[in-house]
Design a protein around this motif. Structure first.
Motif, short mmCIF file in Angstrom:
data_model
loop_
_atom_site.label_atom_id
_atom_site.label_comp_id
_atom_site.label_asym_id
_atom_site.label_seq_id
_atom_site.Cartn_x
_atom_site.Cartn_y
_atom_site.Cartn_z
N THR A 1 54.64 76.43 72.03
CA THR A 1 53.31 76.13 71.48
C THR A 1 53.01 77.08 70.31
OG1 THR A 1 52.36 77.48 73.27
CG2 THR A 1 52.29 75.09 73.53
N ALA A 2 53.42 78.34 70.43
CA ALA A 2 53.21 79.29 69.34
C ALA A 2 53.94 78.82 68.09
CB ALA A 2 53.69 80.68 69.75
N ALA A 3 55.19 78.37 68.25
CA ALA A 3 56.00 77.92 67.12
C ALA A 3 55.36 76.73 66.42
CB ALA A 3 57.40 77.57 67.60
N ASN A 4 54.92 75.75 67.19
CA ASN A 4 54.30 74.56 66.60
C ASN A 4 52.96 74.87 65.96
OD1 ASN A 4 55.82 71.88 67.08
ND2 ASN A 4 56.05 72.94 69.04
N ALA A 5 52.15 75.71 66.62
CA ALA A 5 50.84 76.06 66.06
C ALA A 5 50.99 76.82 64.75
CB ALA A 5 50.05 76.87 67.08
N ALA A 6 51.97 77.73 64.70
CA ALA A 6 52.18 78.51 63.47
C ALA A 6 52.58 77.61 62.31
CB ALA A 6 53.25 79.57 63.72
N MET A 7 53.51 76.69 62.56
CA MET A 7 53.95 75.79 61.48
C MET A 7 52.85 74.83 61.07
SD MET A 7 57.97 75.08 62.13
CE MET A 7 58.14 74.72 60.38
N GLU A 8 52.09 74.38 62.05
CA GLU A 8 50.97 73.48 61.76
C GLU A 8 49.93 74.16 60.88
OE1 GLU A 8 49.14 70.23 64.68
OE2 GLU A 8 48.24 72.18 65.02
N GLU B 1 55.94 78.63 57.16
CA GLU B 1 57.06 77.75 56.84
C GLU B 1 58.38 78.14 57.51
OE1 GLU B 1 57.36 77.52 52.62
OE2 GLU B 1 55.45 76.45 52.37
N ASN B 2 58.70 79.42 57.51
CA ASN B 2 59.99 79.86 58.00
C ASN B 2 59.82 80.50 59.38
OD1 ASN B 2 62.57 80.77 58.41
ND2 ASN B 2 62.62 82.17 56.68
N VAL B 3 60.02 79.68 60.43
CA VAL B 3 59.85 80.15 61.80
C VAL B 3 61.18 80.01 62.54
CG1 VAL B 3 58.62 79.87 63.99
CG2 VAL B 3 57.44 79.44 61.82
N THR C 1 63.50 76.48 63.06
CA THR C 1 64.87 76.78 63.48
C THR C 1 64.87 77.20 64.95
OG1 THR C 1 65.49 77.52 61.26
CG2 THR C 1 66.90 78.23 63.09
N LEU C 2 65.54 76.42 65.78
CA LEU C 2 65.63 76.71 67.21
C LEU C 2 67.05 77.15 67.54
CD1 LEU C 2 64.53 76.69 70.11
CD2 LEU C 2 65.05 74.24 70.20
N MET C 3 67.20 78.35 68.08
CA MET C 3 68.51 78.89 68.41
C MET C 3 68.59 79.11 69.92
SD MET C 3 68.79 81.68 65.29
CE MET C 3 70.44 82.22 65.77
N MET C 4 69.30 78.21 70.62
CA MET C 4 69.47 78.34 72.05
C MET C 4 70.63 79.30 72.35
SD MET C 4 67.05 76.35 73.09
CE MET C 4 67.34 76.12 74.85
N GLU C 5 70.69 79.77 73.58
CA GLU C 5 71.72 80.73 74.01
C GLU C 5 71.80 81.93 73.07
OE1 GLU C 5 75.28 79.08 76.36
OE2 GLU C 5 74.93 77.58 74.81
N THR C 6 70.63 82.39 72.66
CA THR C 6 70.55 83.55 71.78
C THR C 6 69.58 84.54 72.41
OG1 THR C 6 70.97 82.14 69.85
CG2 THR C 6 70.05 84.32 69.44
N GLU C 7 70.12 85.62 72.93
CA GLU C 7 69.33 86.56 73.72
C GLU C 7 68.95 87.80 72.92
OE1 GLU C 7 69.53 89.00 77.99
OE2 GLU C 7 71.22 87.76 77.33
#
Length: 624
Positions: A169-176, A180-182, A300-306
């Motif tokens: 929700t934070a990611a979508n709210a910020a871009m909305e 731009e670069n999240v 940009t969504l990066m899975m398996e990134t800890e």
């Protein structure tokens, strides 16, 4: 003459040496070729296709494995009851890793450990059937080619750590709101965090609530309910903010994000007005929708990134260092960082000793990562000794539980089912709120209570426990599991049934004579129309002429209430109550918002509401 003969002899010797060398080389090459051919033609398996089974997270996983004489050729998962979305990476990757590496020594997929183990167990069964050397395969290093790890540099306006309800929700709210670069990073391979197994979320003051004809809710009522639920230890500033934004956030999820939320729970006593809902397709569906929305907007969504540590510039946070699924180090520089990594329920080193014997049923990923990273950056922590403890947990394996709350609540509300202790005595008005039942459970021997049911009550409980497509895996007990547990006399969980109440009680560890007296007394009070012991209003006879059913229940927890101290802008505070530049937090890793208790459906509500507000706060700061 002599010189000419010497030259001829030398030339002849060179020719002989060349011939010998060629013959020797050919012999060595031939020997090597023969050895390779011998290895490749060595019979390791009895060729054919075999089926095997293993224990997954929700039940049996069945696989089909095809072998040649020398190799594992293919693996197919042909049957399972694992949770869609959560188990998908394991089902896709584990068979591939085994085939490509020709080994059973493969790492479980993060966030789908039990599913991974179940697949490996099933394949192991097939290897045994095919005559393969299981022990050799368990220790064999993978034959797959692995690239050397490298260092990767990235930059972003906003870095969010954790792709659960708060992070997405934070990611979508910020871009909305113009960021731009999240970059959003998630340590798991799927959306398997705490939000994915949440039963529902509160939405007081929403349009959805009003559509059910419930127009008498208000921020004031929401505020007072939450404060009362937390024994008035909640942070009042954040609670008031949440009370005002809870409804608008639910509307935003439905209208702007496209999340389908249309069903309401039965009312929970803690809420003075019905305001609890669950996502169609379960909570993980909401996370999938939010992730798709985020990526479609250019995130940009990066899975398996800890994330491993925060990057500091003096006292300011300017990003984080992470490690991806290939072992690469990822250095992400960012103007702002939001921590949304969840709680610490699965990190014994961070838990109070008071939780010994309390079942954990939360996400395996809840290890306190964000809290510990922020602590290293100077963050102030609070309420670290508190967790959201519930009653009505069923111990499906040592120390681990599932949730029987809604099943038990609806059963006691509509039948003569009662709660008793090991001494066979009733302990509480069965239809009180969670906190009252929890506190009653705490007082009993070994902190255990038992739900005693007749056939009518059991039929209701059993169907509710089996669930449907919207049921959370954390609260699902299949008909097959129920039957298996009745036929398991030792170990956990304790499910008992029979026609003689004293014998059934004894098999469950309850004083039988006392329980019989308790049931007789309960039925007398029902006939008289008054529960003179605890004042329960819903009075139904407990049938003594049929089968009795007993299910053991313990205390349980999934979520923690302690964490980072933040202000109204969701900035993380240090010990001097000053904001740490560049660092924000949302969701379960924030401490103090729930006080000493969290009300039902409030954890997920706080996650999405705080996430949305944190994203908006960062956007406002970056757009100045």
């Amino acid at each position: 003459m002599f010189k000419r003969n010497l030259k001829s002899l030398t030339a002849l010797m060179l020719i002989v040496l060349m011939i010998v060398s060629m013959v020797t080389g050919c012999s060595q090459q031939s020997a090597t070729t023969q050895k390779t051919e011998q290895q490749s033609s060595e019979k390791l398996y009895n060729a054919g296709t075999y089926t095997g089974e293993g224990k997954g997270n929700n039940g049996t996983i069945k696989v089909e494995v095809t072998f040649t004489d020398a190799a594992i050729e293919s693996i197919k998962v042909i049957e399972h009851s694992e949770t869609a979305g959560l188990s998908d990476p394991a089902i896709e990757r584990i068979p591939t890793k085994i085939v490509e590496g020709q080994t059973l020594k493969v790492d479980a997929v993060t966030g789908a450990t039990n599913s991974s183990k179940g697949i490996i167990e099933a394949v192991t069964s097939c290897v045994q059937q095919a005559g393969g050397d299981v022990e050799s395969l368990k220790s064999a290093e993978s034959q797959a080619i692995k690239e050397e790890a490298k260092s990767i540099e990235k930059e972003a306006d906003l870095l969010i750590v954790g792709a659960g309800g708060a992070g997405l929700t934070a990611a979508n709210a910020a871009m909305e709101n113009g960021v731009e670069n999240v970059i959003l990073i998630e340590k798991l391979a799927s959306f398997a965090g705490a939000s994915s197994i949440a039963g529902g979320l509160a939405g007081g003051g929403s349009k959805l609530q009003k559509s059910f004809g419930l127009t008498d809710d208000s921020p004031e009522k929401i505020f007072m309910d939450i404060m009362k639920g937390g024994e008035y230890a909640n942070d009042p500033r954040l609670t008031w903010l949440w009370a005002n934004e809870m409804g608008p956030t639910l509307d935003w999820l439905i209208e702007d994000m496209g999340v389908v939320i249309e069903n309401q729970f039965s009312n929970f006593p803690e809420h003075s007005v019905q305001r609890s809902y669950y996502v169609t397709g379960k909570s993980i569906k909401m996370l999938e929708v939010l992730a798709e929305k985020f990526e479609a907007a250019g995130g940009t969504l990066m899975m398996e990134t800890e994330a491993k540590s925060l990057i500091m510039d003096g006292d300011a946070v300017v990003g984080a260092v992470a490690v991806d699924g290939e072992g690469n180090t990822v250095n992400i520089k960012a103007e702002k960082t939001i921590l949304a990594t969840g709680g610490f329920g699965n990190n014994p080193d961070m838990l109070s000793e008071a939780l010994d014997g309390v079942l954990f049923y939360g996400a395996s990923s809840s290890t306190g990562d964000g809290i510990n990273m922020a602590k290293d950056a100077g963050a102030e922590l609070k309420f670290m000794d508190y967790v959201k403890m519930y009653p009505q947990g069923i111990e499906v394996e040592p120390g681990k539980g599932r949730v029987a709350t809604v099943h038990s609540m609806q059963t006691t509300q509509n039948t003569g089912a009662i709660y008793v202790n090991k001494e066979g005595k009733r302990v509480v008005d069965e239809n009180l709120d969670f906190v009252s039942i929890k506190n009653a459970t705490k007082k009993q021997t070994d902190k255990i209570i038992y739900l005693v049911m007749d056939q009518k009550a059991w039929d209701k409980w059993s169907v509710l426990a089996n669930g449907d497509e919207n049921s959370s895996a954390a609260g699902k007990f299949t008909f097959e599991e129920q039957e298996k547990w009745f036929n398991t006399p030792d170990g956990t969980p304790i499910f008992r049934r029979g026609n003689n109440i004293e014998e059934v009680a004894k098999s469950a560890g309850i004083e039988g004579v006392a329980l019989k007296e308790t049931i007789d007394n309960w039925n007398k009070m029902v006939a008289a129309g008054e529960d003179s012991e605890f004042g329960r209003e819903e009075l139904f006879t407990l049938d003594t002429n049929g089968t009795y059913y007993i299910v053991e229940q313990k205390l349980r927890f999934a979520t923690t209430l302690g964490g980072l101290s933040i202000n109204e802008n969701f900035e993380v505070l240090n010990a001097n109550n000053e904001a740490i530049s560049g660092l924000y937090a949302a969701g379960e890793n924030v401490g103090g918002i729930h006080g000493y208790e969290s009300m039902p459906t409030c954890m997920l509500s706080w996650a999405v509401t705080s996430g949305k507000l944190a994203g908006e706060s960062v956007a406002a700061a970056l757009n100045k």
